[in-house]
Design a protein around this motif. Sequence first.
Motif, short mmCIF file in Angstrom:
data_model
loop_
_atom_site.label_atom_id
_atom_site.label_comp_id
_atom_site.label_asym_id
_atom_site.label_seq_id
_atom_site.Cartn_x
_atom_site.Cartn_y
_atom_site.Cartn_z
N PRO A 67 13.42 -48.03 53.37
CA PRO A 67 13.69 -49.27 52.64
C PRO A 67 12.56 -50.28 52.79
O PRO A 67 11.93 -50.36 53.81
N GLU A 115 12.11 -53.75 53.49
CA GLU A 115 13.07 -54.68 54.07
C GLU A 115 12.95 -56.04 53.43
O GLU A 115 11.87 -56.52 53.13
N ARG A 116 14.07 -56.56 53.27
CA ARG A 116 14.11 -57.95 52.84
C ARG A 116 13.74 -58.77 54.06
O ARG A 116 14.44 -58.74 55.06
N HIS A 176 16.44 -62.20 55.99
CA HIS A 176 17.87 -61.95 55.79
C HIS A 176 18.69 -62.83 56.72
O HIS A 176 18.16 -63.43 57.64
N ARG A 226 15.50 -54.04 60.05
CA ARG A 226 16.53 -53.35 59.29
C ARG A 226 16.32 -51.84 59.32
O ARG A 226 17.25 -51.08 59.15
N ASN A 227 15.10 -51.46 59.53
CA ASN A 227 14.80 -50.03 59.52
C ASN A 227 15.26 -49.41 60.82
O ASN A 227 14.89 -49.87 61.90
N VAL A 248 18.55 -43.90 51.79
CA VAL A 248 17.78 -44.93 52.49
C VAL A 248 18.54 -45.34 53.73
O VAL A 248 19.71 -45.74 53.64
N VAL A 249 17.91 -45.24 54.90
CA VAL A 249 18.65 -45.57 56.12
C VAL A 249 18.53 -47.05 56.43
O VAL A 249 17.65 -47.48 57.17
N ASN A 250 19.40 -47.78 55.85
CA ASN A 250 19.42 -49.24 56.06
C ASN A 250 20.57 -49.57 57.00
O ASN A 250 21.71 -49.20 56.75
N ASP A 275 22.16 -52.13 57.58
CA ASP A 275 23.27 -52.93 57.04
C ASP A 275 24.30 -52.10 56.32
O ASP A 275 25.45 -52.50 56.18
#
Lengths: 211, 640, 99
Positions: A83, A85-86, A89, C25-26, C88-90, C92
């Motif tokens: 991803p 990343e945002r 957040h 987040r990752n 996608v490994v997020n 959240d």
Amino acid sequence: MVEQQVAFWYLSVVAVGLGGGVLILRNPVHAALALVGVIFHVAGLFVVLGNGFLAAVQVIVYAGGIVVLFLFTLMMLDLRALPTERTLHRQLWLALPLGVVLAIEAVFISAGAPAVNSDLRGAFNAAAVADFGGSTQALARVLFNEYLLPFEVASVLLLAAAIGAIVLARRLDEAPPRPARGARRAGSSTGLGDSTGPDAPADAPAKAPVS
Amino acid sequence: MRDVLPWLIPAFPLAAFALNGTFGRRLRRFAGAISTLGIVLSFACAVVLALDAGDARAPTLYQWVASNDFIVTIGFRVDPLAAVMLLTVTGISAVISLFAQGYMGHDAAQPRFFTWIPLFVFSMVMLVASDNLLELFIFWEMVGVCSYLLIGYWHERRSANFAATKAFIVNRVGDFGFASGVILAFLEFGSLRYSDIFAQLGGPQTDARMVTAIALLLFVGAMGKSAQFPLHVWLPDAMEGPTPVSALIHAATMVTAGVYLVARMGPLYSAAPEALIVVAAVGVFTAFLAATIALVQTDVKRVLAYSTVSQLGLMFLALGAGAYTVAIFHLVTHAFFKALLFLGSGSVIHALDGEQDMRRMGGLRPKLPVTYATFLIGSLALAAIFPFAGFWSKDEILAGAYLKAVADPGPALLADHGARIFWLYYAAGLVVSVLTAFYTFRMVLLTFHGQPRDVALHTHAHEAPVVMAAPLGALAVGALGAGAILGVPPENGLLHRFLEEVPGVLHLAGAGDPPTAVLAAISMAVALTGIALAYVAYQRRMDLAGRARRLLPGAQTFLEKKWYMDHLGDGLLVLLAKGAAYAAWGFDAKVVDGLVNLAGTLTRQLSGQLRRAQTGRLQNYALLVVVGLVLTVGGLMVFR
Amino acid sequence: MSLNAFLVVGALLFSLGAAGVLIRRNLIVLLMCIELMLNGANLTLAAFGAYLDDMRGAALVVFALTVAAAEVAVGLAILVALSRVYPVVNVDELDQLRG
């Protein structure tokens, strides 16, 4: 000694700086590299502390093992799938100040720790270590006497982790095929099907009375 | 023998009760005979006792309660007053029991009837003969129970059940006052025996206000039992019971218990003149109220019921005027002629196969000659016509009121204590006399005279059998002669002299001016006027009733609705009770349940909010861990 | 070099790691931050051991290292399994245990 001080300062600053890098760098591979840097510099700090064995082990296990694992996994997964990343957040707003506070607290405590009490000193001063023949031997003495049991347990732990990792990460459709039901029952003379008992097929579910 | 006698009087009816109660099913028609026999034996003993009752005997049965200062015994006080009551009760009961054997002859459940009747007689006897207030109260309640059982005898009828319950509940209200009075009496006098109480009256220790309070509270009980306003509402409804019951309990005996109570506690009341005024006021007002309502009743038994209430009121008037003996005198004569009238009406009802509405009667004289004759005698007695029994006693009542008003300088107890109001009472008494005579002969005329209004009923009417006619005759004799025998000469007759020794039982001393004869003449004139009016209204000019109705439109309704008493009671008590009940229910449902539900709701809301912390996300949980860490460490840093 | 200096460094590394766990987040980088924390702890342990002439500090470091290795292995295995489910490994999105 001056060399020690210089070494310490260099190693410390860079370690912390690279640590910050792990925190900040967007690309996970970059983060991994930063981590490697941290590991090496911490190993250096171990040397400054006088324990060469630890430094070696640190490099071998951490840099040579753990980070390699990270990189393997990174390479295995499709990079495009990772991803973006945002950056800003919700939790960031709370976490960042919190981290700062934590850092301040920790540093405060660490800096304010009183001088080492001579009563607490152990037996392994520099001379004793030299007597043993070096830090490795001294460590071995402690490890295999006082901490023998934890040592053995640690090995079991590693085994468990290895097996666990395999089990967790396997593909489910790669499970060995189960034998067909009919084939197992061929040897039974009674017409009864899913009986429980020593001869029952291992994959037959235990029949519990269900309303 | 002497000491056994008082016990025999209640023992015989009790035995009859036990016999009929246990073996009634098998005895069937014989049960009535047992009941009558038991009561007759009791009466015989009462006669013997009365002849002997010179000295007031007080044998004690046993000690019931003996706790420190509170001692209660079950005992007898057989003095002349008790003797008179015993004679009346057992005598009239015997006659009525005999009558009932005929009247209830067709009833399948008559053994039950003849179980309760002797039980009632037993209770009444014990009530009258008791020597302390608590024992009296116990049997006071017992007669109430018997009344309930007998009113609701035909329990398949809803109206009967309601009437029985109503009687019991209204009585209960009175009993509340009674019980309060008993408690106060114990607090004040330390004992509940009459002798102990009387001994302390007038002494330095007694508080006059307490005495008055006790007197008034006991009177409240009397109001309930003797159906005085406002606790009179149960008596007319009590007519749901069989006619013998109405005759016995609600005319001759039970309802007189209140009068007896006041007379028995005579010294107490004499020491509380204010209470006596209240007694007289209630009595005379009730007499007037009931007499007016009796004017418009169509059910023959209801007329008699209201008449009873009215006559009881007159008895209380006599008590209030201080003439206790006169009240007892009227009690006795009234027992005779009222029982007679009730039984006579019972004979009529029996003849007409259960019809009680006078509007469907008429012209029964030729068909029921014996009934008519006895009924007429009873009516003349009730209307207080010379020389019938009622004349003597009622006249003395009015004389008592008059003399009290005039403040006759007699014994100090009669001295002026707001006595002027007795003028009003005397006048009211005269009005009541007119009304009494009027409604009584209205009843007679409607029932026995004129043209039969329901020919079918009339044709089938048959005279009563001997078993019913004999009692009628016996009572008629009493209604004729009792007054003369007992009450002549006025103020000094047999009864008066007999009761002289009873503590506190008073009669007026001598005649003041104007002489008694004048007062008597006035009473007679008044009564005759009433009869004349009735004759005119119901024999000659039958349109008078209609004209009166048109003249005073509201009056008839007012009387028919019993002065709107039922509406009052409904509105006041029932609505109050219902309101309270609904309020309590509302409170329980809304407040109590509401609180409970609130606890549940609050918990749910709270948990609903708290579960928002369970995001399932790793980083949120980690955040909380770190927060905890920071706080803990920070805390340690600050406070160490 | 005073003990405190080493302690400070260890503290800083630990804090950085903790902050990283909260921020990134990752999932992979999250695991790396955990390693960072462990490093800080190890450094503290070693420092105490050295300054107190007690070998037990170093012994514990060895064990910590062992555990770290095991933990990384399992963690990455989980991550691999997850990546087969989620493209996608997020972090959240992994909220199936929410209550």
